[in-house]
Design an enzyme around this catalytic site. Structure first.
Site, short mmCIF file in Angstrom:
data_model
loop_
_atom_site.label_atom_id
_atom_site.label_comp_id
_atom_site.label_asym_id
_atom_site.label_seq_id
_atom_site.Cartn_x
_atom_site.Cartn_y
_atom_site.Cartn_z
N HIS A 60 0.86 -1.18 0.00
CA HIS A 60 0.00 0.00 0.00
C HIS A 60 0.90 1.23 0.00
O HIS A 60 2.13 1.11 0.07
CB HIS A 60 -0.95 0.00 1.19
CG HIS A 60 -0.29 0.14 2.53
ND1 HIS A 60 0.53 -0.82 3.06
CD2 HIS A 60 -0.30 1.15 3.44
CE1 HIS A 60 0.98 -0.44 4.24
NE2 HIS A 60 0.50 0.77 4.49
N ASP A 64 5.52 5.26 5.02
CA ASP A 64 6.55 4.41 5.62
C ASP A 64 6.77 3.11 4.86
O ASP A 64 7.65 2.33 5.20
CB ASP A 64 6.21 4.11 7.09
CG ASP A 64 4.86 3.42 7.28
OD1 ASP A 64 3.90 3.81 6.60
OD2 ASP A 64 4.78 2.50 8.11
N HIS A 266 6.35 -5.31 11.84
CA HIS A 266 5.68 -4.00 11.86
C HIS A 266 5.27 -3.65 13.29
O HIS A 266 4.12 -3.38 13.59
CB HIS A 266 4.47 -4.00 10.92
CG HIS A 266 4.00 -2.62 10.54
ND1 HIS A 266 3.00 -1.96 11.19
CD2 HIS A 266 4.41 -1.79 9.56
CE1 HIS A 266 2.79 -0.78 10.63
NE2 HIS A 266 3.65 -0.65 9.62
#
Length: 314
Positions: A60, A64, A266
């Protein structure tokens, strides 16, 4: 070879110990990036992945996860790359990357081919496909599953010899699945000397997502699942608000999908160096091989017939 090198494992912002999202996937002669956060190219130098990237797959377009691609592609241009680079991602890949890469700046020395994808898109690579699958985040997003082609079954030369097949071209024909006729007129079929075809490896990388049916379907029976794990149980409400997953939720997805190994990545900055609570929460749902990714960690995914030899994080 199927080797993953974690280049960045932090959520939203870097820390002293963790860079922004980036994953290098080396499969035989090809090297892919899944996401390319700021600082990714320095991590590639640091961890020795090489710069011979064949394609970049974005999950996406939150900053970041993609801002590092701009500098990386310009570095490749300065180094004299001429081979085109294929870049894949959900919308607005075309509009966003066109502006970021080509507006008001010196042109690159090679073509960048931007492909906008949707869940179900399959990208054929050498010996495998990269398949986009549906995830659930705040903006359009996909995960990526690498699915290897089936491999030939194991050939048994001793069985062929016992049936009177002479060594040479007829062995090759049997291995290709062709029946052969011997000098005396007898026909030897491949199933008499070759085992059934063997599956290849499958790995799935979610990017940022809530736990969802799309991931479970894409990761069904996978050898490895790399799943968003931004939060722990105390931040459940925050995970739902920001469309991320907790460790417990990621582990539940792994269990429902029946994967072989789970890697959590993450991480929120609050778990930068103290991630044992995430492991404990995941363990409540997932008894199988489990690790929390750290920058520079590598995992070798073995071929299915070598599954007794577990991957070893570095």
């Amino acid at each position: 070879m199927l080797r993953l090198t974690f280049l960045g494992t932090s959520a939203a912002q870097p820390t002293i110990h963790r860079n922004l999202s980036g994953l290098a996937v080396r499969r035989d002669r090809e090297l892919f990036l899944v996401d390319c956060g700021e600082g990714t190219q320095r991590q590639m130098i640091r961890f020795g992945t090489g710069f011979d990237v064949d394609a970049i797959f974005f999950t996406h377009f939150h900053a970041d996860h993609y801002l590092g691609a701009i500098g990386f592609l310009r570095t490749l241009s300065m180094q004299g790359r001429t081979t085109p680079m294929d870049v894949y991602g959900p919308r607005p890949a075309k509009r966003l990357l066109d502006v970021m890469l080509f507006t008001g700046t010196e042109r690159l020395a090679f073509d960048v081919r931007i492909h906008e994808v949707a869940p179900g898109t399959e990208v054929r690579r050498d010996g495998c496909v990269m398949r986009a699958f549906a995830t659930e985040h705040r903006i359009p997003s996909v995960g990526w599953a690498l699915v290897e082609d089936e491999r030939p079954g194991r050939f048994h030369p001793e069985k062929a010899a016992a049936l009177g097949v002479p060594m040479g071209p007829l062995y090759g024909a049997l291995q290709r699945g062709e029946a052969v006729t011997l000098a005396d007129g007898r026909v030897v079929r491949p199933e008499e000397v070759v085992e059934p075809r063997r599956r290849g490896r499958t790995m799935a990388v979610t990017g940022d997502t809530r736990p969802c049916a799309g991931t479970i379907a894409a990761a069904r029976g996978a050898d490895l699942l790399v799943h968003d794990c931004t939060f722990g149980d105390p931040e459940q409400a925050r995970a739902e608000e920001t469309m991320h997953s907790t460790a417990r939720e990621a582990a539940r997805v792994a269990r429902e999908a029946g994967v072989r190994e789970l890697v959590l990545t993450h991480l929120s900055t609050r778990y930068d160096r103290e991630w044992q609570p995430l492991v404990d929460e995941a363990r409540a749902e997932w008894p199988g091989p489990l690790s929390v990714a750290s920058d520079g960690m590598t995992i070798e995914v073995p071929l299915p017939h070598d599954l007794a030899r577990a991957p070893s994080p570095g």
